[in-house]
Design a protein around this motif. Structure first.
Motif, PDB file in Angstrom:
ATOM      1  N   ASN A 285       0.776  -0.983  -0.014  1.00 29.35           N
ATOM      2  CA  ASN A 285       0.223  -0.060   0.005  1.00 29.35           C
ATOM      3  C   ASN A 285       0.858   1.203  -0.027  1.00 29.35           C
ATOM      4  O   ASN A 285       1.677   1.478   1.029  1.00 29.35           O
TER       5      ASN A 285
ATOM      6  N   TYR B 219       1.229   5.392  -2.355  1.00 31.72           N
ATOM      7  CA  TYR B 219       0.856   6.394  -3.279  1.00 31.72           C
ATOM      8  C   TYR B 219       1.977   6.964  -4.021  1.00 31.72           C
ATOM      9  O   TYR B 219       3.055   6.877  -3.717  1.00 31.72           O
TER      10      TYR B 219
ATOM     11  N   PHE C  24       2.842   9.950  -7.091  1.00 34.67           N
ATOM     12  CA  PHE C  24       2.464  11.249  -7.221  1.00 34.67           C
ATOM     13  C   PHE C  24       3.425  12.023  -8.473  1.00 34.67           C
ATOM     14  O   PHE C  24       4.603  11.321  -8.739  1.00 34.67           O
TER      15      PHE C  24
ATOM     16  N   TYR D 228       4.886  15.530  -9.890  1.00 33.36           N
ATOM     17  CA  TYR D 228       4.883  16.928  -9.352  1.00 33.36           C
ATOM     18  C   TYR D 228       5.464  17.722 -10.698  1.00 33.36           C
ATOM     19  O   TYR D 228       6.526  17.132 -11.115  1.00 33.36           O
TER      20      TYR D 228
ATOM     21  N   ARG E 215      -2.225  12.188  -8.876  1.00 36.41           N
ATOM     22  CA  ARG E 215      -2.126  11.312  -7.729  1.00 36.41           C
ATOM     23  C   ARG E 215      -2.558   9.795  -7.889  1.00 36.41           C
ATOM     24  O   ARG E 215      -3.601   9.750  -8.519  1.00 36.41           O
TER      25      ARG E 215
ATOM     26  N   PHE F  26       8.697  15.516 -11.592  1.00 34.35           N
ATOM     27  CA  PHE F  26       9.284  14.644 -10.554  1.00 34.35           C
ATOM     28  C   PHE F  26       8.294  13.466 -10.305  1.00 34.35           C
ATOM     29  O   PHE F  26       7.340  13.905  -9.852  1.00 34.35           O
TER      30      PHE F  26
ATOM     31  N   PHE G   2       5.326   7.632  -1.870  1.00 34.19           N
ATOM     32  CA  PHE G   2       4.843   8.017  -0.479  1.00 34.19           C
ATOM     33  C   PHE G   2       4.169   6.778   0.197  1.00 34.19           C
ATOM     34  O   PHE G   2       3.382   5.958  -0.407  1.00 34.19           O
ATOM     35  N   ASN G   3       4.809   6.598   1.312  1.00 34.20           N
ATOM     36  CA  ASN G   3       4.333   5.438   2.142  1.00 34.20           C
ATOM     37  C   ASN G   3       4.617   5.576   3.492  1.00 34.20           C
ATOM     38  O   ASN G   3       5.813   5.836   3.836  1.00 34.20           O
ATOM     39  N   ALA G   4       3.709   5.452   4.269  1.00 32.46           N
ATOM     40  CA  ALA G   4       3.792   5.642   5.911  1.00 32.46           C
ATOM     41  C   ALA G   4       4.681   6.798   6.361  1.00 32.46           C
ATOM     42  O   ALA G   4       5.707   6.714   7.182  1.00 32.46           O
ATOM     43  N   GLY G   5       4.491   8.109   5.751  1.00 34.68           N
ATOM     44  CA  GLY G   5       5.262   9.195   5.898  1.00 34.68           C
ATOM     45  C   GLY G   5       6.422   9.297   5.415  1.00 34.68           C
ATOM     46  O   GLY G   5       7.205  10.428   5.400  1.00 34.68           O
ATOM     47  N   LYS G   6       7.057   8.287   4.553  1.00 35.48           N
ATOM     48  CA  LYS G   6       8.296   8.299   4.137  1.00 35.48           C
ATOM     49  C   LYS G   6       7.839   8.741   2.627  1.00 35.48           C
ATOM     50  O   LYS G   6       7.140   8.329   2.033  1.00 35.48           O
ATOM     51  N   SER G   7       8.960   9.597   2.169  1.00 36.67           N
ATOM     52  CA  SER G   7       8.930  10.203   0.627  1.00 36.67           C
ATOM     53  C   SER G   7       9.932  10.009  -0.044  1.00 36.67           C
ATOM     54  O   SER G   7      11.139  10.294   0.375  1.00 36.67           O
TER      55      SER G   7
ATOM     56  N   PHE H 285      11.504  10.866  -3.925  1.00 32.26           N
ATOM     57  CA  PHE H 285      11.561  11.903  -5.332  1.00 32.26           C
ATOM     58  C   PHE H 285      12.388  10.939  -6.285  1.00 32.26           C
ATOM     59  O   PHE H 285      13.615  10.671  -5.984  1.00 32.26           O
ATOM     60  N   GLY H 286      12.189  10.860  -7.567  1.00 32.03           N
ATOM     61  CA  GLY H 286      13.047  10.581  -8.726  1.00 32.03           C
ATOM     62  C   GLY H 286      13.940  11.958  -8.764  1.00 32.03           C
ATOM     63  O   GLY H 286      13.781  12.822  -8.192  1.00 32.03           O
ATOM     64  N   ASP H 287      14.733  11.639  -9.553  1.00 35.81           N
ATOM     65  CA  ASP H 287      15.895  12.660 -10.281  1.00 35.81           C
ATOM     66  C   ASP H 287      15.297  13.739 -11.093  1.00 35.81           C
ATOM     67  O   ASP H 287      15.819  14.686 -11.572  1.00 35.81           O
TER      68      ASP H 287
END
Lengths: 115, 112
Positions: free
Chosen positions: B31, B33, B35, B37, B50, B91, B95-100, B102-104
Protein backbone atom coordinates in the motif's frame (compact mmCIF):
# COMPACT_ATOMS: atom_id res chain seq x y z
CA UNK A 1 -5.69 31.54 0.30
CA UNK A 2 -2.02 32.29 0.87
CA UNK A 3 0.39 29.54 -0.04
CA UNK A 4 3.45 28.29 1.78
CA UNK A 5 5.77 31.23 2.33
CA UNK A 6 9.51 30.83 2.61
CA UNK A 7 12.23 33.37 3.21
CA UNK A 8 14.75 34.36 2.17
CA UNK A 9 14.53 33.38 -1.47
CA UNK A 10 18.29 33.49 -1.89
CA UNK A 11 21.13 33.35 0.61
CA UNK A 12 24.87 33.55 0.00
CA UNK A 13 27.22 32.90 2.90
CA UNK A 14 30.80 31.87 3.50
CA UNK A 15 31.56 28.43 4.84
CA UNK A 16 31.51 28.04 8.60
CA UNK A 17 28.90 30.78 8.92
CA UNK A 18 25.45 30.06 10.36
CA UNK A 19 22.28 30.39 8.29
CA UNK A 20 18.57 30.09 8.98
CA UNK A 21 15.56 29.53 6.77
CA UNK A 22 12.00 30.36 7.68
CA UNK A 23 8.74 28.74 6.59
CA UNK A 24 5.14 29.77 7.15
CA UNK A 25 2.80 26.94 6.11
CA UNK A 26 -0.75 27.27 4.91
CA UNK A 27 -3.05 28.17 7.78
CA UNK A 28 -4.50 25.08 9.44
CA UNK A 29 -2.02 22.63 7.93
CA UNK A 30 -0.83 20.21 10.59
CA UNK A 31 2.07 18.59 8.79
CA UNK A 32 5.20 20.44 7.72
CA UNK A 33 8.14 19.10 5.74
CA UNK A 34 11.64 20.39 5.07
CA UNK A 35 13.36 19.04 1.96
CA UNK A 36 16.80 19.63 0.48
CA UNK A 37 17.12 19.63 -3.29
CA UNK A 38 20.60 19.38 -4.76
CA UNK A 39 21.20 20.61 -8.28
CA UNK A 40 19.82 18.18 -10.85
CA UNK A 41 18.21 15.93 -8.24
CA UNK A 42 14.86 15.42 -6.60
CA UNK A 43 13.98 16.68 -3.13
CA UNK A 44 15.20 14.67 -0.14
CA UNK A 45 13.32 14.79 3.13
CA UNK A 46 15.20 16.33 6.05
CA UNK A 47 12.48 16.46 8.69
CA UNK A 48 8.72 16.09 9.01
CA UNK A 49 6.58 17.67 11.72
CA UNK A 50 3.10 16.72 12.81
CA UNK A 51 1.95 19.81 14.67
CA UNK A 52 4.93 20.73 16.85
CA UNK A 53 6.38 17.22 17.06
CA UNK A 54 9.22 16.11 14.81
CA UNK A 55 7.99 12.65 13.80
CA UNK A 56 10.77 11.89 11.31
CA UNK A 57 14.19 13.51 11.52
CA UNK A 58 16.18 10.44 10.54
CA UNK A 59 17.72 12.20 7.52
CA UNK A 60 18.60 15.42 9.33
CA UNK A 61 22.38 15.80 9.88
CA UNK A 62 22.06 16.60 13.53
CA UNK A 63 25.66 17.63 14.04
CA UNK A 64 25.06 20.86 12.14
CA UNK A 65 21.36 21.06 11.29
CA UNK A 66 18.54 21.91 13.66
CA UNK A 67 14.89 22.72 13.22
CA UNK A 68 12.00 23.88 15.28
CA UNK A 69 8.30 24.43 14.83
CA UNK A 70 7.01 26.55 17.64
CA UNK A 71 3.30 26.31 18.44
CA UNK A 72 2.88 24.01 15.47
CA UNK A 73 2.82 26.82 12.94
CA UNK A 74 5.96 28.52 11.58
CA UNK A 75 9.19 26.60 11.30
CA UNK A 76 12.87 27.48 11.15
CA UNK A 77 15.67 25.34 9.76
CA UNK A 78 19.20 26.23 10.83
CA UNK A 79 22.65 25.20 9.70
CA UNK A 80 25.65 25.91 11.90
CA UNK A 81 28.32 25.88 10.65
CA UNK A 82 27.57 25.73 6.94
CA UNK A 83 29.78 23.66 4.64
CA UNK A 84 30.35 23.90 0.89
CA UNK A 85 28.26 20.77 0.35
CA UNK A 86 25.23 22.42 1.92
CA UNK A 87 24.69 24.51 -1.21
CA UNK A 88 21.22 23.51 -2.40
CA UNK A 89 17.59 24.61 -2.53
CA UNK A 90 15.75 24.12 0.76
CA UNK A 91 12.04 23.50 0.22
CA UNK A 92 9.28 23.67 2.78
CA UNK A 93 5.94 21.94 2.26
CA UNK A 94 2.77 21.49 4.26
CA UNK A 95 -0.32 19.29 4.15
CA UNK A 96 -3.67 19.56 5.90
CA UNK A 97 -3.61 16.43 8.03
CA UNK A 98 -1.26 13.63 8.86
CA UNK A 99 -2.13 11.14 6.16
CA UNK A 100 0.79 10.38 3.91
CA UNK A 101 -1.42 10.21 0.86
CA UNK A 102 -2.23 13.86 1.04
CA UNK A 103 -1.25 16.45 -1.46
CA UNK A 104 1.74 18.52 -0.43
CA UNK A 105 1.77 22.27 -0.93
CA UNK A 106 5.27 23.58 -1.53
CA UNK A 107 6.88 26.94 -1.06
CA UNK A 108 9.27 28.46 -3.59
CA UNK A 109 12.31 27.43 -1.59
CA UNK A 110 15.48 29.13 -0.41
CA UNK A 111 18.50 28.76 -2.67
CA UNK A 112 21.61 28.59 -0.50
CA UNK A 113 25.09 29.18 -1.88
CA UNK A 114 28.01 28.47 0.45
CA UNK A 115 31.29 30.02 -0.74
CA UNK B 1 14.27 1.62 1.37
CA UNK B 2 12.33 2.71 -1.66
CA UNK B 3 13.94 3.92 -4.85
CA UNK B 4 12.44 5.92 -7.69
CA UNK B 5 14.08 6.01 -11.11
CA UNK B 6 13.34 8.43 -13.91
CA UNK B 7 15.40 7.25 -16.85
CA UNK B 8 14.84 10.26 -19.12
CA UNK B 9 16.83 13.29 -17.93
CA UNK B 10 15.47 15.44 -20.77
CA UNK B 11 12.52 15.24 -23.16
CA UNK B 12 11.06 17.57 -25.74
CA UNK B 13 7.74 17.66 -27.54
CA UNK B 14 6.05 19.86 -30.10
CA UNK B 15 3.16 21.97 -28.92
CA UNK B 16 -0.18 20.13 -29.16
CA UNK B 17 1.47 16.71 -29.34
CA UNK B 18 1.57 13.96 -26.73
CA UNK B 19 4.53 12.97 -24.59
CA UNK B 20 5.08 10.22 -22.02
CA UNK B 21 7.47 10.48 -19.09
CA UNK B 22 8.71 7.26 -17.50
CA UNK B 23 9.06 6.34 -13.85
CA UNK B 24 9.90 3.06 -12.17
CA UNK B 25 10.16 2.35 -8.48
CA UNK B 26 11.20 -0.40 -6.16
CA UNK B 27 9.40 -1.28 -2.94
CA UNK B 28 8.32 -4.26 -0.88
CA UNK B 29 5.25 -2.42 0.35
CA UNK B 30 1.78 -3.21 -0.95
CA UNK B 31 0.00 0.00 0.00
CA UNK B 32 1.48 3.28 -1.10
CA UNK B 33 0.82 6.39 -3.14
CA UNK B 34 2.48 7.71 -6.24
CA UNK B 35 2.60 11.31 -7.39
CA UNK B 36 3.81 13.39 -10.29
CA UNK B 37 4.94 16.90 -9.38
CA UNK B 38 5.85 19.72 -11.76
CA UNK B 39 8.60 22.21 -10.91
CA UNK B 40 8.78 25.29 -13.15
CA UNK B 41 11.71 27.74 -12.95
CA UNK B 42 9.96 29.45 -10.04
CA UNK B 43 10.99 26.33 -8.04
CA UNK B 44 7.55 25.81 -6.54
CA UNK B 45 6.53 22.17 -6.84
CA UNK B 46 2.97 21.71 -8.04
CA UNK B 47 1.00 18.48 -7.86
CA UNK B 48 0.06 17.16 -11.29
CA UNK B 49 -1.60 13.85 -10.49
CA UNK B 50 -1.91 11.25 -7.72
CA UNK B 51 -2.44 7.47 -7.81
CA UNK B 52 -3.37 5.13 -4.95
CA UNK B 53 -1.64 1.77 -5.32
CA UNK B 54 -4.76 -0.16 -4.31
CA UNK B 55 -6.74 1.32 -7.19
CA UNK B 56 -6.46 -0.46 -10.50
CA UNK B 57 -7.99 2.40 -12.46
CA UNK B 58 -5.45 4.83 -13.82
CA UNK B 59 -5.78 8.40 -12.56
CA UNK B 60 -6.57 11.22 -14.98
CA UNK B 61 -6.57 15.00 -14.57
CA UNK B 62 -7.64 16.86 -17.69
CA UNK B 63 -4.72 16.53 -20.15
CA UNK B 64 -2.67 14.43 -17.72
CA UNK B 65 -3.04 10.70 -17.22
CA UNK B 66 -0.95 7.89 -15.83
CA UNK B 67 -0.25 4.32 -16.82
CA UNK B 68 0.14 2.51 -13.50
CA UNK B 69 1.48 -1.02 -13.74
CA UNK B 70 1.77 -2.27 -10.16
CA UNK B 71 3.33 -5.62 -10.94
CA UNK B 72 5.97 -3.99 -13.11
CA UNK B 73 6.37 -1.12 -10.60
CA UNK B 74 5.94 1.39 -13.37
CA UNK B 75 4.17 4.74 -13.21
CA UNK B 76 4.39 6.77 -16.41
CA UNK B 77 2.84 10.18 -17.05
CA UNK B 78 1.17 11.04 -20.34
CA UNK B 79 0.63 14.66 -21.27
CA UNK B 80 -1.79 15.18 -24.13
CA UNK B 81 -2.13 18.34 -26.22
CA UNK B 82 1.12 19.71 -24.78
CA UNK B 83 1.17 23.42 -24.05
CA UNK B 84 4.09 25.84 -23.71
CA UNK B 85 3.23 26.22 -20.03
CA UNK B 86 3.96 22.53 -19.50
CA UNK B 87 7.67 23.27 -19.86
CA UNK B 88 9.18 22.35 -16.47
CA UNK B 89 10.92 19.62 -14.53
CA UNK B 90 8.68 16.69 -13.65
CA UNK B 91 9.30 14.55 -10.58
CA UNK B 92 7.85 11.16 -9.81
CA UNK B 93 7.38 10.55 -6.08
CA UNK B 94 6.61 7.56 -3.86
CA UNK B 95 4.89 7.98 -0.50
CA UNK B 96 4.39 5.34 2.17
CA UNK B 97 3.88 5.63 5.93
CA UNK B 98 5.19 9.16 6.03
CA UNK B 99 8.28 8.35 3.99
CA UNK B 100 8.68 10.12 0.68
CA UNK B 101 11.11 9.38 -2.14
CA UNK B 102 11.45 11.52 -5.25
CA UNK B 103 13.10 10.64 -8.53
CA UNK B 104 15.76 12.90 -10.03
CA UNK B 105 13.36 14.44 -12.50
CA UNK B 106 12.81 14.81 -16.22
CA UNK B 107 13.21 18.20 -17.86
CA UNK B 108 10.42 18.64 -20.37
CA UNK B 109 10.59 21.31 -23.05
CA UNK B 110 7.52 22.07 -25.14
CA UNK B 111 8.51 23.63 -28.46
CA UNK B 112 6.25 26.02 -30.38
Amino acid sequence: EAGVVQSPRYKIIEKKQPVAFWCNPISGHNTLYWYRQNLGQGPELLIRYENEEAVDDSQLPKDRFSAERLKGVDSTLKIQPAELGDSAVYLCASSPGTEYNEKLFFGSGTQLSVL
Amino acid sequence: AQTVTQSQPEMSVQEAETVTLSCTYDTSENNYYLFWYKQPPSRQMILVIRQEAYKQQNATENRFSVNFQKAAKSFSLKISDSQLGDTAMYFCAFFNAGKSTFGDGTTLTVKP
